[in-house]
Design an enzyme around this catalytic site. Sequence first.
Site, PDB file in Angstrom:
ATOM      1  N   ASN A 105       0.958  -1.068   0.147  1.00 53.87           N
ATOM      2  CA  ASN A 105       0.105  -0.048   0.073  1.00 53.87           C
ATOM      3  C   ASN A 105       0.865   1.242   0.034  1.00 53.87           C
ATOM      4  O   ASN A 105       2.066   1.071   0.672  1.00 53.87           O
ATOM      5  CB  ASN A 105      -1.023   0.030   1.148  1.00 53.87           C
ATOM      6  CG  ASN A 105      -1.648   1.252   1.376  1.00 53.87           C
ATOM      7  OD1 ASN A 105      -2.157   1.783   0.336  1.00 53.87           O
ATOM      8  ND2 ASN A 105      -2.186   1.578   2.632  1.00 53.87           N
ATOM      9  N   THR A 106       0.333   2.243  -0.579  1.00 58.27           N
ATOM     10  CA  THR A 106       1.190   3.607  -0.756  1.00 58.27           C
ATOM     11  C   THR A 106       0.488   4.490   0.359  1.00 58.27           C
ATOM     12  O   THR A 106      -0.902   4.389   0.304  1.00 58.27           O
ATOM     13  CB  THR A 106       1.213   4.125  -2.122  1.00 58.27           C
ATOM     14  OG1 THR A 106       0.052   4.365  -2.442  1.00 58.27           O
ATOM     15  CG2 THR A 106       1.783   3.469  -3.206  1.00 58.27           C
ATOM     16  N   HIS A 107       1.214   5.362   1.034  1.00 62.13           N
ATOM     17  CA  HIS A 107       0.615   6.161   1.976  1.00 62.13           C
ATOM     18  C   HIS A 107       1.158   7.474   2.042  1.00 62.13           C
ATOM     19  O   HIS A 107       2.427   7.588   2.252  1.00 62.13           O
ATOM     20  CB  HIS A 107       0.383   5.860   3.564  1.00 62.13           C
ATOM     21  CG  HIS A 107      -0.295   6.203   4.320  1.00 62.13           C
ATOM     22  ND1 HIS A 107      -1.767   6.576   4.520  1.00 62.13           N
ATOM     23  CD2 HIS A 107       0.213   7.194   5.421  1.00 62.13           C
ATOM     24  CE1 HIS A 107      -1.885   7.149   5.437  1.00 62.13           C
ATOM     25  NE2 HIS A 107      -0.950   7.675   5.987  1.00 62.13           N
ATOM     26  N   SER A 134       5.333   6.784   2.224  1.00 57.41           N
ATOM     27  CA  SER A 134       5.621   5.400   2.652  1.00 57.41           C
ATOM     28  C   SER A 134       5.139   4.335   1.777  1.00 57.41           C
ATOM     29  O   SER A 134       3.929   4.465   1.245  1.00 57.41           O
ATOM     30  CB  SER A 134       5.187   5.186   4.017  1.00 57.41           C
ATOM     31  OG  SER A 134       5.592   6.205   5.025  1.00 57.41           O
ATOM     32  N   ASP A 143      -2.757   0.699   7.895  1.00 62.47           N
ATOM     33  CA  ASP A 143      -1.377   1.305   7.934  1.00 62.47           C
ATOM     34  C   ASP A 143      -0.534   0.922   8.667  1.00 62.47           C
ATOM     35  O   ASP A 143       0.299   1.487   9.246  1.00 62.47           O
ATOM     36  CB  ASP A 143      -1.351   2.955   7.698  1.00 62.47           C
ATOM     37  CG  ASP A 143      -2.317   3.239   6.380  1.00 62.47           C
ATOM     38  OD1 ASP A 143      -3.281   4.113   6.760  1.00 62.47           O
ATOM     39  OD2 ASP A 143      -2.325   2.536   5.613  1.00 62.47           O
TER      40      ASP A 143
HETATM   41  C1  GRF Z   1      -2.376   8.667  -2.791  1.00 56.34           C
HETATM   42  O1  GRF Z   1      -1.526   9.875  -2.028  1.00 56.34           O
HETATM   43  C2  GRF Z   1      -2.436   7.600  -1.863  1.00 56.34           C
HETATM   44  O2  GRF Z   1      -1.253   7.165  -1.204  1.00 56.34           O
HETATM   45  C3  GRF Z   1      -3.454   8.024  -0.870  1.00 56.34           C
HETATM   46  O3  GRF Z   1      -4.574   8.712  -1.839  1.00 56.34           O
HETATM   47  C4  GRF Z   1      -3.808   9.290  -2.962  1.00 56.34           C
HETATM   48  C5  GRF Z   1      -4.534   8.840  -4.166  1.00 56.34           C
HETATM   49  O4  GRF Z   1      -3.915   9.452  -4.955  1.00 56.34           O
HETATM   50  N1  GRF Z   1      -4.253   6.734  -0.530  1.00 56.34           N
HETATM   51  P1  GRF Z   1      -4.071   8.960  -6.667  1.00 56.34           P
HETATM   52  O5  GRF Z   1      -5.477   8.286  -6.629  1.00 56.34           O
HETATM   53  O6  GRF Z   1      -3.075   7.878  -6.630  1.00 56.34           O
HETATM   54  O7  GRF Z   1      -4.006   9.991  -7.575  1.00 56.34           O
END
Ligand code: GRF
Length: 194
Positions: A105-107, A134, A143
Amino acid sequence: LTVAVLISGTGSNLRALLEAASDPSYPARVVVVGADRMAEGLQHAADFGVPSFTVPFREFASREEWGAELADQLRAWQPDLIVLSGLMRLLPRDVVAEFAPNIINTHPAYLPEFPGAHGVRDALAAGAEQTGASVILVDDGVDTGPILAQERVPVFPGDTEDSLHDRIKPVERRLLIDVVRRVATGELDLSHPA
Ligand code: GRF
Protein backbone atom coordinates in the site's frame (compact mmCIF):
# COMPACT_ATOMS: atom_id res chain seq x y z
CA LEU A 1 5.95 -9.94 -12.13
CA THR A 2 2.21 -9.49 -12.72
CA VAL A 3 0.59 -6.68 -10.73
CA ALA A 4 -3.03 -5.82 -9.94
CA VAL A 5 -3.61 -2.23 -8.83
CA LEU A 6 -6.62 -1.18 -6.75
CA ILE A 7 -7.76 2.45 -6.73
CA SER A 8 -10.59 4.70 -5.62
CA GLY A 9 -9.59 8.05 -7.04
CA THR A 10 -7.58 9.85 -9.67
CA GLY A 11 -5.03 7.06 -9.98
CA SER A 12 -1.96 9.27 -10.41
CA ASN A 13 0.16 6.63 -8.70
CA LEU A 14 -1.40 4.00 -10.98
CA ARG A 15 -0.52 6.09 -14.02
CA ALA A 16 3.07 6.37 -12.91
CA LEU A 17 3.26 2.60 -12.52
CA LEU A 18 1.64 2.06 -15.93
CA GLU A 19 4.19 4.41 -17.50
CA ALA A 20 7.10 2.69 -15.76
CA ALA A 21 5.78 -0.73 -16.78
CA SER A 22 5.51 0.32 -20.42
CA ASP A 23 9.32 0.32 -20.50
CA PRO A 24 10.23 -3.22 -21.63
CA SER A 25 13.18 -3.25 -19.23
CA TYR A 26 10.92 -2.77 -16.20
CA PRO A 27 10.46 -6.25 -14.64
CA ALA A 28 6.76 -5.92 -13.82
CA ARG A 29 3.55 -5.30 -15.71
CA VAL A 30 0.10 -4.21 -14.61
CA VAL A 31 -2.34 -6.92 -15.72
CA VAL A 32 -5.54 -5.51 -14.24
CA VAL A 33 -6.85 -2.46 -12.42
CA GLY A 34 -9.68 -2.71 -9.91
CA ALA A 35 -11.74 -0.01 -8.23
CA ASP A 36 -14.37 0.17 -5.51
CA ARG A 37 -16.29 2.75 -7.50
CA MET A 38 -16.34 4.31 -10.97
CA ALA A 39 -12.98 5.89 -10.21
CA GLU A 40 -11.53 8.55 -12.52
CA GLY A 41 -8.28 6.58 -12.52
CA LEU A 42 -9.86 3.72 -14.47
CA GLN A 43 -9.28 5.87 -17.56
CA HIS A 44 -5.53 5.35 -17.13
CA ALA A 45 -6.05 1.60 -17.44
CA ALA A 46 -8.04 2.14 -20.64
CA ASP A 47 -5.34 4.48 -21.99
CA PHE A 48 -2.77 1.72 -21.52
CA GLY A 49 -5.01 -1.08 -22.78
CA VAL A 50 -5.11 -2.72 -19.36
CA PRO A 51 -8.33 -4.54 -18.35
CA SER A 52 -10.21 -3.19 -15.35
CA PHE A 53 -13.10 -4.06 -13.11
CA THR A 54 -15.20 -2.24 -10.54
CA VAL A 55 -16.71 -3.73 -7.40
CA PRO A 56 -18.88 -0.83 -6.23
CA PHE A 57 -18.76 -0.80 -2.44
CA ARG A 58 -22.22 0.72 -2.12
CA GLU A 59 -23.83 -2.15 -4.05
CA PHE A 60 -22.97 -4.64 -1.32
CA ALA A 61 -24.79 -5.25 1.93
CA SER A 62 -21.55 -5.58 3.90
CA ARG A 63 -17.80 -5.01 3.70
CA GLU A 64 -17.34 -8.76 3.83
CA GLU A 65 -19.57 -9.37 0.79
CA TRP A 66 -17.81 -6.57 -1.06
CA GLY A 67 -14.48 -8.09 -0.12
CA ALA A 68 -15.54 -11.55 -1.25
CA GLU A 69 -16.42 -10.24 -4.71
CA LEU A 70 -13.20 -8.25 -4.87
CA ALA A 71 -11.25 -11.38 -3.96
CA ASP A 72 -13.05 -13.37 -6.67
CA GLN A 73 -12.11 -10.74 -9.27
CA LEU A 74 -8.49 -10.62 -8.10
CA ARG A 75 -8.17 -14.42 -7.90
CA ALA A 76 -9.23 -14.70 -11.55
CA TRP A 77 -6.10 -12.75 -12.55
CA GLN A 78 -3.71 -14.64 -10.27
CA PRO A 79 -1.53 -11.52 -9.82
CA ASP A 80 1.89 -11.96 -8.20
CA LEU A 81 1.42 -8.65 -6.39
CA ILE A 82 -1.51 -6.44 -5.43
CA VAL A 83 -0.84 -2.71 -5.09
CA LEU A 84 -3.30 -0.56 -3.17
CA SER A 85 -2.73 2.87 -4.52
CA GLY A 86 -5.35 5.29 -3.36
CA LEU A 87 -7.83 2.56 -2.47
CA MET A 88 -9.86 4.28 0.21
CA ARG A 89 -11.29 1.12 1.73
CA LEU A 90 -10.00 -1.28 4.32
CA LEU A 91 -9.79 -4.81 3.00
CA PRO A 92 -11.65 -7.40 5.07
CA ARG A 93 -9.41 -9.67 7.13
CA ASP A 94 -9.92 -12.76 4.97
CA VAL A 95 -9.06 -10.88 1.78
CA VAL A 96 -5.78 -9.79 3.35
CA ALA A 97 -5.25 -13.35 4.59
CA GLU A 98 -5.75 -14.80 1.11
CA PHE A 99 -3.26 -12.57 -0.67
CA ALA A 100 -0.78 -11.59 2.03
CA PRO A 101 2.12 -10.97 1.99
CA ASN A 102 1.73 -9.99 -1.65
CA ILE A 103 -0.26 -6.82 -0.95
CA ILE A 104 1.44 -3.44 -0.61
CA ASN A 105 0.00 0.00 0.00
CA THR A 106 1.13 3.55 -0.65
CA HIS A 107 0.46 6.16 2.02
CA PRO A 108 1.05 9.93 1.91
CA ALA A 109 2.73 10.24 5.31
CA TYR A 110 5.87 9.06 7.13
CA LEU A 111 4.32 6.03 8.88
CA PRO A 112 3.81 5.34 11.67
CA GLU A 113 3.03 9.07 11.71
CA PHE A 114 -0.46 10.02 10.49
CA PRO A 115 -1.99 6.66 9.48
CA GLY A 116 -5.50 6.40 8.08
CA ALA A 117 -7.56 8.03 5.40
CA HIS A 118 -6.49 11.64 6.06
CA GLY A 119 -2.72 11.45 6.48
CA VAL A 120 -2.06 14.69 4.61
CA ARG A 121 -4.75 16.67 6.41
CA ASP A 122 -3.64 15.27 9.79
CA ALA A 123 -0.02 16.30 9.23
CA LEU A 124 -1.12 19.84 8.42
CA ALA A 125 -3.48 19.95 11.40
CA ALA A 126 -0.64 18.79 13.66
CA GLY A 127 1.55 21.63 12.44
CA ALA A 128 4.20 19.14 11.31
CA GLU A 129 7.23 20.74 9.66
CA GLN A 130 7.86 17.58 7.67
CA THR A 131 5.81 14.58 6.70
CA GLY A 132 6.56 12.00 4.04
CA ALA A 133 5.51 9.12 1.83
CA SER A 134 5.57 5.44 2.68
CA VAL A 135 5.13 2.08 0.96
CA ILE A 136 4.13 -0.67 3.37
CA LEU A 137 3.08 -4.29 3.46
CA VAL A 138 -0.67 -4.57 4.10
CA ASP A 139 -1.59 -6.42 7.27
CA ASP A 140 -4.78 -6.56 9.30
CA GLY A 141 -4.32 -3.12 10.78
CA VAL A 142 -4.73 0.36 9.31
CA ASP A 143 -1.38 1.29 7.76
CA THR A 144 0.44 -0.78 10.40
CA GLY A 145 2.34 -3.23 8.18
CA PRO A 146 6.13 -3.42 7.84
CA ILE A 147 7.57 -0.37 6.10
CA LEU A 148 9.17 -1.23 2.75
CA ALA A 149 10.24 2.29 1.77
CA GLN A 150 9.66 5.82 3.02
CA GLU A 151 11.04 9.30 2.51
CA ARG A 152 10.57 12.64 4.24
CA VAL A 153 8.70 15.47 2.48
CA PRO A 154 8.84 19.04 3.85
CA VAL A 155 5.76 20.98 4.85
CA PHE A 156 5.92 24.64 3.86
CA PRO A 157 4.13 27.53 5.57
CA GLY A 158 0.88 28.22 3.78
CA ASP A 159 0.61 24.67 2.51
CA THR A 160 -2.90 23.47 1.85
CA GLU A 161 -3.90 19.81 1.83
CA ASP A 162 -3.66 19.89 -1.97
CA SER A 163 -0.30 21.67 -2.20
CA LEU A 164 1.21 19.31 0.35
CA HIS A 165 -0.32 16.22 -1.27
CA ASP A 166 0.98 17.40 -4.66
CA ARG A 167 4.48 17.54 -3.13
CA ILE A 168 4.08 14.08 -1.57
CA LYS A 169 2.70 12.23 -4.58
CA PRO A 170 5.80 12.39 -6.79
CA VAL A 171 7.84 10.94 -3.92
CA GLU A 172 5.18 8.30 -3.37
CA ARG A 173 5.24 7.31 -7.03
CA ARG A 174 9.02 7.05 -7.12
CA LEU A 175 9.05 4.87 -3.99
CA LEU A 176 6.24 2.66 -5.32
CA ILE A 177 7.90 2.11 -8.70
CA ASP A 178 11.15 1.22 -6.97
CA VAL A 179 9.53 -1.16 -4.46
CA VAL A 180 7.65 -3.00 -7.23
CA ARG A 181 10.92 -3.26 -9.17
CA ARG A 182 12.70 -4.69 -6.16
CA VAL A 183 9.94 -7.22 -5.54
CA ALA A 184 10.05 -8.22 -9.22
CA THR A 185 13.81 -8.77 -9.18
CA GLY A 186 13.63 -10.73 -5.93
CA GLU A 187 15.77 -8.15 -4.20
CA LEU A 188 12.88 -7.52 -1.82
CA ASP A 189 11.25 -10.64 -0.39
CA LEU A 190 7.84 -9.72 0.98
CA SER A 191 7.85 -12.82 3.14
CA HIS A 192 10.93 -11.43 4.91
CA PRO A 193 10.67 -7.67 4.39
CA ALA A 194 13.09 -6.73 7.17
C1 GRF B 1 -2.34 8.77 -2.73
O1 GRF B 1 -1.56 9.75 -2.07
C2 GRF B 1 -2.48 7.55 -1.88
O2 GRF B 1 -1.34 7.22 -1.14
C3 GRF B 1 -3.57 7.99 -0.94
O3 GRF B 1 -4.49 8.68 -1.76
C4 GRF B 1 -3.78 9.22 -2.85
C5 GRF B 1 -4.40 8.69 -4.10
O4 GRF B 1 -3.93 9.42 -5.15
N1 GRF B 1 -4.18 6.85 -0.31
P1 GRF B 1 -4.10 8.86 -6.64
O5 GRF B 1 -5.51 8.27 -6.72
O6 GRF B 1 -3.03 7.82 -6.85
O7 GRF B 1 -3.91 10.08 -7.50
